[in-house]
Design an enzyme around this catalytic site. Structure first.
Site, PDB file in Angstrom:
ATOM      1  N   GLU A 266       0.885  -1.168   0.000  1.00  0.00           N
ATOM      2  CA  GLU A 266       0.000   0.000   0.000  1.00  0.00           C
ATOM      3  C   GLU A 266       0.918   1.212   0.000  1.00  0.00           C
ATOM      4  O   GLU A 266       1.550   1.509   1.009  1.00  0.00           O
ATOM      5  CB  GLU A 266      -0.903  -0.046   1.240  1.00  0.00           C
ATOM      6  N   GLU A 397       4.223  13.099  -4.661  1.00  0.00           N
ATOM      7  CA  GLU A 397       3.497  13.086  -3.386  1.00  0.00           C
ATOM      8  C   GLU A 397       4.255  13.948  -2.370  1.00  0.00           C
ATOM      9  O   GLU A 397       5.417  13.683  -2.071  1.00  0.00           O
ATOM     10  CB  GLU A 397       3.396  11.648  -2.878  1.00  0.00           C
TER      11      GLU A 397
HETATM   12  P1  NDP Z   1       9.079   4.859   4.155  1.00  0.00           P
HETATM   13  O1  NDP Z   1       8.517   4.097   3.031  1.00  0.00           O
HETATM   14  O2  NDP Z   1      10.541   5.076   4.201  1.00  0.00           O
HETATM   15  O3  NDP Z   1       8.658   4.201   5.539  1.00  0.00           O
HETATM   16  C1  NDP Z   1       7.608   3.275   5.733  1.00  0.00           C
HETATM   17  C2  NDP Z   1       8.062   2.139   6.659  1.00  0.00           C
HETATM   18  O4  NDP Z   1       9.085   1.364   6.018  1.00  0.00           O
HETATM   19  C3  NDP Z   1       8.692   2.626   7.947  1.00  0.00           C
HETATM   20  O5  NDP Z   1       8.405   1.705   8.984  1.00  0.00           O
HETATM   21  C4  NDP Z   1      10.162   2.623   7.597  1.00  0.00           C
HETATM   22  O6  NDP Z   1      10.990   2.595   8.722  1.00  0.00           O
HETATM   23  C5  NDP Z   1      10.262   1.339   6.801  1.00  0.00           C
HETATM   24  N1  NDP Z   1      11.414   1.265   5.917  1.00  0.00           N
HETATM   25  C6  NDP Z   1      12.242   2.249   5.507  1.00  0.00           C
HETATM   26  N2  NDP Z   1      13.181   1.755   4.670  1.00  0.00           N
HETATM   27  C7  NDP Z   1      12.952   0.432   4.560  1.00  0.00           C
HETATM   28  C8  NDP Z   1      13.555  -0.635   3.825  1.00  0.00           C
HETATM   29  N3  NDP Z   1      14.593  -0.418   3.022  1.00  0.00           N
HETATM   30  N4  NDP Z   1      13.045  -1.877   3.934  1.00  0.00           N
HETATM   31  C9  NDP Z   1      11.976  -2.117   4.704  1.00  0.00           C
HETATM   32  N5  NDP Z   1      11.354  -1.161   5.427  1.00  0.00           N
HETATM   33  C10 NDP Z   1      11.817   0.105   5.349  1.00  0.00           C
HETATM   34  O7  NDP Z   1       8.389   6.238   4.229  1.00  0.00           O
HETATM   35  P2  NDP Z   1       8.971   7.519   4.979  1.00  0.00           P
HETATM   36  O8  NDP Z   1       8.601   7.433   6.374  1.00  0.00           O
HETATM   37  O9  NDP Z   1      10.417   7.733   4.704  1.00  0.00           O
HETATM   38  O10 NDP Z   1       8.191   8.650   4.225  1.00  0.00           O
HETATM   39  C11 NDP Z   1       8.642   9.110   2.961  1.00  0.00           C
HETATM   40  C12 NDP Z   1       7.496   9.340   2.032  1.00  0.00           C
HETATM   41  O11 NDP Z   1       6.752   8.142   1.865  1.00  0.00           O
HETATM   42  C13 NDP Z   1       6.464  10.308   2.545  1.00  0.00           C
HETATM   43  O12 NDP Z   1       6.784  11.612   2.338  1.00  0.00           O
HETATM   44  C14 NDP Z   1       5.283   9.885   1.749  1.00  0.00           C
HETATM   45  O13 NDP Z   1       5.325  10.446   0.481  1.00  0.00           O
HETATM   46  C15 NDP Z   1       5.406   8.419   1.630  1.00  0.00           C
HETATM   47  N6  NDP Z   1       4.600   7.683   2.613  1.00  0.00           N
HETATM   48  C16 NDP Z   1       3.439   7.108   2.205  1.00  0.00           C
HETATM   49  C17 NDP Z   1       2.646   6.457   3.115  1.00  0.00           C
HETATM   50  C18 NDP Z   1       1.383   5.827   2.744  1.00  0.00           C
HETATM   51  O14 NDP Z   1       0.557   5.610   3.628  1.00  0.00           O
HETATM   52  N7  NDP Z   1       1.174   5.447   1.514  1.00  0.00           N
HETATM   53  C19 NDP Z   1       2.991   6.395   4.509  1.00  0.00           C
HETATM   54  C20 NDP Z   1       4.264   6.993   4.856  1.00  0.00           C
HETATM   55  C21 NDP Z   1       5.018   7.611   3.912  1.00  0.00           C
HETATM   56  P3  NDP Z   1      11.385   3.978   9.447  1.00  0.00           P
HETATM   57  O15 NDP Z   1      10.205   4.853   9.515  1.00  0.00           O
HETATM   58  O16 NDP Z   1      11.738   3.513  10.780  1.00  0.00           O
HETATM   59  O17 NDP Z   1      12.488   4.563   8.639  1.00  0.00           O
END
Ligand code: NDP
Length: 487
Positions: A266, A397
């Site tokens: 998602e 986004e």
């Molecule tokens: P991420 O995709 O980086 O984070 C989502 C989750 O994945 C967090 O738990 C994160 O850990 C984890 N994660 C990060 N890197 C990895 C990896 N290589 N392998 C597995 N898991 C990983 O989103 P961000 O928090 O960095 O946000 C960046 C952008 O993502 C936002 O600005 C937005 O555009 C989008 N986003 C979209 C969402 C949605 O609901 N569709 C939700 C959140 C973000 P950790 O947070 O601990 O780094």
């Protein structure tokens, strides 16, 4: 009495109405939740989780490494083989119900902690995040012993051990979206919450203990991106479920490409929100506000691209500006607050960068004139006009309280513009005409489209995307499919 003597001036405000935090008992330090117990991380490393509204540390949280992940997956595997897969759906359902009721019992505490850790207004965590989280567990508890009715003429079995990774925008609600269907269908779980918002997931682990959930059925590993990557790379997972950015989603898909692990993603979105000239404009303006400024715009399905029919553009923009000036930005724990703090410094910098990019690209920026606190991370509600389809603020986004407004003349024109995006998660339409609603909902390639409303969620309603917004559905009967094998 004359009019002059009863005049109270124009400077009307609300007195502060802060929610009390006296009842919150956070621990100084949280371990990992593995095999039904809180345990320290093998490395002994911890990181701080902070309140984005005042930058103060709330607690220390364990930083899980590969060995911790391995312990957690082993605990989940053992619980799956020895207990959970063997238990009848009826018995499993009792645990899931118990979790739902405990979330309700601890609702106030969970709402306050959610707002402290993530920055969202207490009105939203109290009225949306926490009740919806309980609702997801209630809904899925009901399915636990009825799975054969969801998939008639099929033998339904669980998949096994699920690794789940969630973002920071709806911390407890994302726990519920992931964990409730997994447990109801007979799977066990290792979950990684986002680095900036681990606290309600840790309280959820306490709830699992209180509910007497068998050890190892739910495991929690806290940490940052590398912890998520280590979880994805563990060879003994049967299923990975991820919510987050499209970039990380693609990396996970690549990592799993050569394995049989099932995957649902998602990811991001850039929803088209369409206002036709025959819409009830005042209601539509409320819809726009809810569409983009709800949860500071940290919403994957946010209505971030607004399309207004040319004949009503002036009216919509004027009404939007005046409504936006009434939005209260500030202390997330104040019950009057409409817009809370941006979740992290990194996200705040990212949004500010997009505001700069928008202006450099030639768009016109409007921001409300409200004051924002000195400490913490804040962005005033903003929108851009005079934007083009090619602008980055239209294509990418932003994940913040920033709206891009464009106009259109005809239905076919707006459908073309709406679909000109790599994403396909959600959309919205405001019109008086039912026929137009059907044309728009059929014409836009997106998983969820709201008509004359926006950002409405229900556990019985499937949610998910097309294109770069990912695949798989969460919620409803469709959401169960991701957690069962059918034969
Ligand atoms: P991420 O995709 O980086 O984070 C989502 C989750 O994945 C967090 O738990 C994160 O850990 C984890 N994660 C990060 N890197 C990895 C990896 N290589 N392998 C597995 N898991 C990983 O989103 P961000 O928090 O960095 O946000 C960046 C952008 O993502 C936002 O600005 C937005 O555009 C989008 N986003 C979209 C969402 C949605 O609901 N569709 C939700 C959140 C973000 P950790 O947070 O601990 O780094």
């Amino acid at each position: 009495m004359t009019e002059a003597t009863i005049s109270k001036g124009t400077d009307w405000g609300y007195a502060p109405a802060p929610e009390s935090t006296d009842h919150i008992r956070l621990k100084e330090r949280y371990g990992l939740f593995i095999g039904g117990k809180f345990v320290p991380p093998i490395s002994g490393k911890y990181f701080k989780t902070i309140n984005p509204a005042n930058e103060k540390a709330l607690a220390e949280v364990a930083d899980a490494g590969e060995k911790d992940i391995d312990r957690a997956v082993q605990a989940a595997r053992q619980a799956y083989e020895k207990v959970w897969r063997r238990m009848s759906g009826r018995e499993r359902g009792k645990y899931v119900y118990r979790i739902a009721r405990l979330i309700q019992e601890r609702a106030r505490e969970l709402a306050v902690v959610e707002s402290m850790d993530g920055g969202k207004p207490i009105r939203e965590s109290r009225d949306v995040d926490i009740p919806l989280s309980a609702a997801h567990f209630f809904y899925h508890a009901g399915w636990a012993d009825k799975l054969p009715y969801a998939f008639p003429a099929k033998k339904v079995s669980p998949i096994g051990v699920a690794g789940q990774i969630i973002p920071w925008n709806f911390p407890l609600l994302m726990v519920a979206w992931k964990v409730a269907p997994a447990l109801a269908c007979g799977n066990t779980v290792v979950l990684k919450p986002a680095e900036t918002t681990p606290l309600t997931a840790l309280l959820f682990a306490e709830i699992c203990q209180e509910a007497g959930l068998p050890d190892g059925v739910f495991n929690l590993v806290t940490g940052a991106g590398p912890t998520g990557a280590a979880l994805v790379n563990h060879p003994d997972l049967d299923k990975v479920a991820f919510t987050g950015s499209t970039e990380v989603g693609k990396a996970i898909q690549k990592a799993l490409a050569s394995r049989g692990t099932k995957l649902t993603l998602e990811l991001g979105g850039k929803a088209a929100h369409i206002i036709f000239e025959d819409a009830t404009i005042d209601q539509a303006v409320e819809g726009i506000i809810n569409g983009i400024y709800f949860n500071q715009g940290h919403v994957c399905c946010a209505g971030s691209r607004l399309f207004v029919q040319e004949s009503v553009e002036e009216e919509v923009v004027a009404k939007l500006k005046s409504r936006m000036e009434t939005l209260i930005v500030g202390d997330p724990l104040d019950k009057n607050t409409d817009i809370g703090a941006i979740n992290s410094r990194a996200q705040c910098d990212r949004i500010r960068e997009y505001l700069k990019v928008g202006v450099e690209e030639g768009a016109e920026l409007f921001q409300t004139s409200c004051a924002v606190p000195n400490r913490g991370y804040w962005v005033r509600p903003s929108f851009f006009t005079k934007v083009a389809q090619s602008h980055r603020i239209v294509q990418e986004e932003i994940f913040g309280p920033v709206l891009a407004i464009q106009t259109f003349r005809t239905l076919s024109e707006v459908l073309e513009k709406a679909n000109n995006t790599p994403y396909g998660l959600s959309g919205g339409v405001w019109t008086d005409k039912g026929a137009k609603i059907f044309k728009v909902t059929r014409g836009i390639k997106a998983g969820v489209i709201w008509a004359n409303t926006f950002n409405k969620f229900d556990p019985a309603s499937p949610f998910g995307g097309y294109k770069e917004s990912g695949y798989g559905r969460e919620g409803g009967r469709h959401g169960l499919r991701a957690y069962v094998e059918l034969s």
